[in-house]
Design an enzyme around this catalytic site. Structure first.
Site, PDB file in Angstrom:
ATOM      1  N   GLU A 106       0.821  -1.199   0.000  1.00  6.31           N
ATOM      2  CA  GLU A 106       0.000   0.000   0.000  1.00  6.31           C
ATOM      3  C   GLU A 106       0.863   1.259   0.000  1.00  6.31           C
ATOM      4  OE1 GLU A 106      -2.153   0.016   3.661  1.00  6.31           O
ATOM      5  OE2 GLU A 106      -0.346   0.340   4.821  1.00  6.31           O
ATOM      6  N   CYS A 119       3.352   8.104   1.999  1.00  2.92           N
ATOM      7  CA  CYS A 119       3.830   7.026   2.859  1.00  2.92           C
ATOM      8  C   CYS A 119       4.095   5.812   1.965  1.00  2.92           C
ATOM      9  CB  CYS A 119       2.747   6.746   3.894  1.00  2.92           C
ATOM     10  SG  CYS A 119       3.184   5.480   5.051  1.00  2.92           S
ATOM     11  N   CYS A 126       6.593  -8.097   6.433  1.00  3.46           N
ATOM     12  CA  CYS A 126       7.770  -7.734   7.231  1.00  3.46           C
ATOM     13  C   CYS A 126       8.114  -8.903   8.138  1.00  3.46           C
ATOM     14  CB  CYS A 126       7.482  -6.485   8.068  1.00  3.46           C
ATOM     15  SG  CYS A 126       8.909  -5.947   9.048  1.00  3.46           S
ATOM     16  N   CYS A 130       6.541  -7.050  14.956  1.00  5.14           N
ATOM     17  CA  CYS A 130       6.174  -6.203  16.100  1.00  5.14           C
ATOM     18  C   CYS A 130       4.736  -6.551  16.489  1.00  5.14           C
ATOM     19  CB  CYS A 130       6.311  -4.735  15.749  1.00  5.14           C
ATOM     20  SG  CYS A 130       8.012  -4.311  15.289  1.00  5.14           S
ATOM     21  N   CYS A 133       1.543  -4.617  14.932  1.00  5.03           N
ATOM     22  CA  CYS A 133       1.609  -4.189  13.532  1.00  5.03           C
ATOM     23  C   CYS A 133       0.974  -5.225  12.610  1.00  5.03           C
ATOM     24  CB  CYS A 133       3.069  -3.963  13.150  1.00  5.03           C
ATOM     25  SG  CYS A 133       3.285  -3.595  11.393  1.00  5.03           S
ATOM     26  N   CYS A 356      -2.405   2.506   9.177  1.00  2.78           N
ATOM     27  CA  CYS A 356      -1.329   1.554   8.879  1.00  2.78           C
ATOM     28  C   CYS A 356      -1.814   0.145   8.558  1.00  2.78           C
ATOM     29  CB  CYS A 356      -0.385   1.431  10.069  1.00  2.78           C
ATOM     30  SG  CYS A 356       0.448   2.943  10.438  1.00  2.78           S
TER      31      CYS A 356
HETATM   32  N1  SAH Z   1       9.267  -0.863   9.723  1.00  3.64           N
HETATM   33  C1  SAH Z   1       9.418   0.517   9.929  1.00  3.64           C
HETATM   34  C2  SAH Z   1       8.529   1.384   9.073  1.00  3.64           C
HETATM   35  C3  SAH Z   1       7.121   0.913   8.825  1.00  3.64           C
HETATM   36  S1  SAH Z   1       5.990   1.022  10.162  1.00  3.64           S
HETATM   37  C4  SAH Z   1       9.203   0.847  11.400  1.00  3.64           C
HETATM   38  O1  SAH Z   1       8.742  -0.004  12.143  1.00  3.64           O
HETATM   39  O2  SAH Z   1       9.551   1.958  11.780  1.00  3.64           O
HETATM   40  C5  SAH Z   1       5.674   2.765  10.283  1.00  3.64           C
HETATM   41  C6  SAH Z   1       5.224   3.202  11.650  1.00  3.64           C
HETATM   42  O3  SAH Z   1       3.875   2.778  11.930  1.00  3.64           O
HETATM   43  C7  SAH Z   1       6.085   2.630  12.747  1.00  3.64           C
HETATM   44  O4  SAH Z   1       6.412   3.587  13.714  1.00  3.64           O
HETATM   45  C8  SAH Z   1       5.185   1.561  13.312  1.00  3.64           C
HETATM   46  O5  SAH Z   1       5.559   1.233  14.592  1.00  3.64           O
HETATM   47  C9  SAH Z   1       3.820   2.196  13.215  1.00  3.64           C
HETATM   48  N2  SAH Z   1       2.707   1.251  13.305  1.00  3.64           N
HETATM   49  C10 SAH Z   1       2.657  -0.006  12.827  1.00  3.64           C
HETATM   50  N3  SAH Z   1       1.462  -0.579  13.126  1.00  3.64           N
HETATM   51  C11 SAH Z   1       0.759   0.340  13.798  1.00  3.64           C
HETATM   52  C12 SAH Z   1      -0.547   0.360  14.359  1.00  3.64           C
HETATM   53  N4  SAH Z   1      -1.365  -0.701  14.282  1.00  3.64           N
HETATM   54  N5  SAH Z   1      -0.964   1.481  14.970  1.00  3.64           N
HETATM   55  C13 SAH Z   1      -0.155   2.565  15.035  1.00  3.64           C
HETATM   56  N6  SAH Z   1       1.090   2.603  14.531  1.00  3.64           N
HETATM   57  C14 SAH Z   1       1.547   1.502  13.920  1.00  3.64           C
HETATM   58 FE1  SF4 Z   2       7.903  -4.464  10.480  1.00  2.00          FE
HETATM   59 FE2  SF4 Z   2       5.606  -3.475  11.358  1.00  2.00          FE
HETATM   60 FE3  SF4 Z   2       7.638  -3.806  13.045  1.00  2.00          FE
HETATM   61 FE4  SF4 Z   2       7.768  -1.864  11.186  1.00  2.00          FE
HETATM   62  S1  SF4 Z   2       6.292  -1.986  12.878  1.00  2.00           S
HETATM   63  S2  SF4 Z   2       9.360  -3.349  11.742  1.00  2.00           S
HETATM   64  S3  SF4 Z   2       6.654  -2.886   9.509  1.00  2.00           S
HETATM   65  S4  SF4 Z   2       6.539  -5.462  11.969  1.00  2.00           S
END
Ligand code: SAH
Ligand code: SF4
Length: 389
Positions: A106, A119, A126, A130, A133, A356
């Site tokens: 996306e 974005c 990934c 996390c 996420c 996100c």
């Molecule tokens: N992998 C990289 C960039 C992609 S995620 C990273 O983790 O930084 C981009 C941002 O969105 C990151 O700060 C991530 O922690 C946040 N993010 C991911 N899932 C989310 C969610 N469900 N709610 C709010 N922020 C989220």
């Molecule tokens: Fe990967 Fe999501 Fe963690 Fe960013 S926040 S490193 S996209 S798992």
């Protein structure tokens, strides 16, 4: 669409056409030298692709006919394919994009006054998993090529017909905050960020191109040698015990090591006034308490940063909750009182699920469903074929 495969003359051997879209200037210059042409052709073709949005060599009027034909034989300019586009009432536009091999990613454009932030995704899925996420929940499928990454900028500008009006200011800022961990796709991300900042391509200032990482420290150390992009660090917790739970890569590169690497990154920049953006996703009852805010304020004391708070975006496979507005304000206030510059990311494009990971989540589900139908249909065909023999 241009075919991917060309037949090399005489041999009948099939060779893949080089996609020029993702080549930064030195690589494009090398390409022209390799095909026996002058280096300066690179700037001409780069401007056609990235200033004018041209993908057909025939339209490149400052190249002779022979060169245009030669290029058509060995090269292509191929942006990724848009699967769907959604416009939100608040002006946010979101695309689901199919990349080679069938994965989906996306891209979101968020206009805000004079600015419009794109974005961009760097991987299909990934691997870092996390806990909050939705991209992480999909697992890792593959890295995007540089053409697929810069192609997202190309598509966004093209979708507003802005190449035609020479108004590439449709995108003023880019954040590598879509799907994927950009530092795990290092070369392609660096190449595409170079194109974002390259005057002969998009010419976006280095302050307005931001790489966000969850903390792949060796790659961040390496980035300091090759890039001047702005840096955002996804911290999400003020101590290692909590961060280990939320961001598993913390077990390998704990907070102190990550912050030191981030500090080295900005110290290596020629522009000495730069700071790191600390991203902190607020999850109700998990990391959003007053004591977490105090601990964060203490942790970042003397660290050159601003803080961006992101209220958790809910999605189906997660039990986490978004904190109340009061909880967010309380957290924000503690940090502001401690002297930090703190922003809260407002959720945009709610009506099109532009938060996100969500649009792709839906498309992936649908694709999986159609994949099941396809398999079922194939099975039926096989059975029918079996019955016929
Ligand atoms: N992998 C990289 C960039 C992609 S995620 C990273 O983790 O930084 C981009 C941002 O969105 C990151 O700060 C991530 O922690 C946040 N993010 C991911 N899932 C989310 C969610 N469900 N709610 C709010 N922020 C989220
Ligand atoms: Fe990967 Fe999501 Fe963690 Fe960013 S926040 S490193 S996209 S798992």
């Amino acid at each position: 669409m241009t075919s991917v495969i060309a037949t090399s003359e005489g041999t009948g051997q099939q060779v893949e056409k080089t996609n020029l879209l993702g080549l930064p200037l030195p690589a494009l210059e090398q390409f022209f030298l390799d095909i026996g042409e002058k280096k300066f052709r690179a700037v001409q073709v780069m401007k056609w692709m990235h200033h004018h949005g041209v993908t057909d060599f025939e339209e490149m009027t400052n190249l002779g006919k022979a060169l245009r034909e030669k290029l058509a034989g060995c090269a292509q300019i191929r942006p990724p394919e848009i699967v769907s586009q959604h416009d939100s009432n608040d002006g946010t536009r979101k695309w689901a994009i199919r990349v080679d091999g069938g994965g989906l990613v996306e891209t979101v454009l968020i206009p805000d006054g004079n600015r419009a932030t794109l974005c961009v995704s760097s991987q299909v899925g990934c691997s870092l998993d996390c806990s909050f996420c939705s991209t992480g929940k999909q697992g890792f499928m593959r890295d995007l090529s540089a053409a697929e990454i810069i192609g997202q900028v190309w598509l966004a500008i093209d979708s507003y017909d802005a190449f035609q009006t020479s108004n590439s200011r449709v995108v003023t800022n880019v954040v590598m905050m879509g799907m994927g961990e950009p530092l795990l796709n290092f070369d392609n991300v660096v190449a595409s960020m170079d194109l974002m900042m390259e005057d002969n391509a998009y010419g976006i200032s280095k302050r307005r191109v931001t790489l966000s990482t969850s903390g792949v420290v060796p790659a961040l150390d390496a980035l300091a040698q090759v890039s001047e992009a702005s840096l955002a660090v996804s911290l999400h917790a003020p101590n290692d015990a909590l961060r280990n739970e939320l961001v598993p890569i913390n077990k390998k590169y704990p907070i102190s090591v990550l912050l030191e690497s981030a500090r080295n990154y900005i110290d290596a920049q020629s522009d000495k006034k730069r700071v790191v953006t600390i991203e902190y996703t607020l999850i109700a009852g998990v990391n959003d308490q007053r004591e977490h805010a105090h601990e964060l304020a203490e942790l970042l004391k003397d660290f050159p940063c601003k803080i961006n708070l992101i209220p958790f975006n809910t999605f189906d496979q997660s039990d986490y909750q978004r904190p109340s507005g009061n909880a967010v304000s309380r957290f924000w206030q503690v940090l502001v009182d401690a002297g930090y510059i703190v922003t809260v990311r407002t959720t945009r494009g709610d009506d099109i699920d532009a938060a996100c990971g969500q649009l792709v989540g839906q498309v992936v589900d649908r694709t999986r469903r159609s994949e099941r139908y396809r398999q079922a249909a194939e099975q039926n065909n096989d059975q029918a074929a079996g019955q016929a023999t």
